[in-house]
Motif scaffolding. Structure first.
Motif, PDB file in Angstrom:
ATOM      1  N   UNK A  11     -47.216 -15.192  -6.335  1.00  0.00           N
ATOM      2  CA  UNK A  11     -47.676 -15.195  -4.955  1.00  0.00           C
ATOM      3  C   UNK A  11     -46.486 -15.294  -4.023  1.00  0.00           C
ATOM      4  N   UNK A  12     -46.444 -14.413  -3.044  1.00  0.00           N
ATOM      5  CA  UNK A  12     -45.335 -14.390  -2.105  1.00  0.00           C
ATOM      6  C   UNK A  12     -45.868 -14.036  -0.723  1.00  0.00           C
ATOM      7  N   UNK A  13     -45.209 -14.536   0.307  1.00  0.00           N
ATOM      8  CA  UNK A  13     -45.586 -14.205   1.672  1.00  0.00           C
ATOM      9  C   UNK A  13     -45.080 -12.826   2.056  1.00  0.00           C
ATOM     10  N   UNK A  14     -45.777 -12.205   2.994  1.00  0.00           N
ATOM     11  CA  UNK A  14     -45.332 -10.915   3.508  1.00  0.00           C
ATOM     12  C   UNK A  14     -43.888 -11.003   3.987  1.00  0.00           C
ATOM     13  N   UNK A  85     -42.071  -7.165   1.038  1.00  0.00           N
ATOM     14  CA  UNK A  85     -43.417  -6.995   0.501  1.00  0.00           C
ATOM     15  C   UNK A  85     -44.476  -7.069   1.586  1.00  0.00           C
ATOM     16  N   UNK A  86     -45.516  -6.265   1.395  1.00  0.00           N
ATOM     17  CA  UNK A  86     -46.626  -6.177   2.320  1.00  0.00           C
ATOM     18  C   UNK A  86     -47.916  -6.550   1.602  1.00  0.00           C
ATOM     19  N   UNK A  87     -48.933  -7.005   2.334  1.00  0.00           N
ATOM     20  CA  UNK A  87     -50.207  -7.318   1.678  1.00  0.00           C
ATOM     21  C   UNK A  87     -50.772  -6.152   0.865  1.00  0.00           C
ATOM     22  N   UNK A  88     -50.544  -4.925   1.306  1.00  0.00           N
ATOM     23  CA  UNK A  88     -51.047  -3.776   0.574  1.00  0.00           C
ATOM     24  C   UNK A  88     -50.333  -3.536  -0.751  1.00  0.00           C
ATOM     25  N   UNK A  89     -49.267  -4.277  -1.023  1.00  0.00           N
ATOM     26  CA  UNK A  89     -48.614  -4.225  -2.321  1.00  0.00           C
ATOM     27  C   UNK A  89     -49.329  -5.069  -3.369  1.00  0.00           C
ATOM     28  N   UNK A 118     -49.356 -10.914  -5.725  1.00  0.00           N
ATOM     29  CA  UNK A 118     -50.199 -11.159  -4.567  1.00  0.00           C
ATOM     30  C   UNK A 118     -49.315 -11.445  -3.364  1.00  0.00           C
ATOM     31  N   UNK A 119     -49.519 -10.679  -2.303  1.00  0.00           N
ATOM     32  CA  UNK A 119     -48.745 -10.823  -1.078  1.00  0.00           C
ATOM     33  C   UNK A 119     -49.681 -11.292   0.015  1.00  0.00           C
ATOM     34  N   UNK A 120     -49.419 -12.455   0.545  1.00  0.00           N
ATOM     35  CA  UNK A 120     -50.257 -13.030   1.587  1.00  0.00           C
ATOM     36  C   UNK A 120     -49.727 -12.642   2.957  1.00  0.00           C
ATOM     37  N   UNK A 121     -50.645 -12.546   3.922  1.00  0.00           N
ATOM     38  CA  UNK A 121     -50.268 -12.209   5.284  1.00  0.00           C
ATOM     39  C   UNK A 121     -49.993 -13.448   6.104  1.00  0.00           C
TER      40      UNK A 121
END
Length: 121
Positions: A11-14, A85-89, A118-121
């Motif tokens: 899990x990583x932030x945008x 990274x973007x949420x759509x990734x 998982x990329x969070x916004x």
């Protein structure tokens, strides 16, 4: 037996970065074409990046300039560096190999078990 084992998802932030690794065994790695695919829920699996045995690379337009695929033949490992990274990734990322388990054996198509990104916004 050919095995592909992915690691590095999470899990990583945008805007953040992750590096995925795929360790291959049971295959003539240096002569194999390697790739990363991803699949989001309800969507088809898509090619993200590929690197051939002669180190030629190509990328999906959606990740071009942000992701980089590389290989270390001495370690039988392929990497996917993912930046910005973007949420759509968000997807399950799969390692793919087209190669042979030994010389004079026809090439096969092999897949790892996948690793969740998982990329969070």
């Amino acid at each position: 037996q050919v095995q592909l084992v992915e690691s590095g998802g999470g899990l990583v932030q945008a805007g953040g970065s992750l590096r995925l690794s795929c360790a291959a065994s049971g295959i003539l790695f240096s002569s194999s074409d390697m790739a990363w695919y991803r699949q989001a829920p309800g969507k088809q699996r898509e090619l993200v990046a590929a690197v051939t045995s002669d180190s030629s690379t190509n990328y999906a337009d959606s990740v071009k300039g942000r992701f980089a695929i590389s290989r270390d033949n001495a370690k039988n490992t392929v990497f996917l560096q993912m930046n910005s990274l973007k949420p759509e990734d968000t997807a399950v990322y799969y390692c793919n190999a087209v190669g042979r388990p030994r010389r004079l054996v026809p090439k096969g198509d092999y897949w790892g078990q996948g690793t969740q990104v998982t990329v969070s916004s």
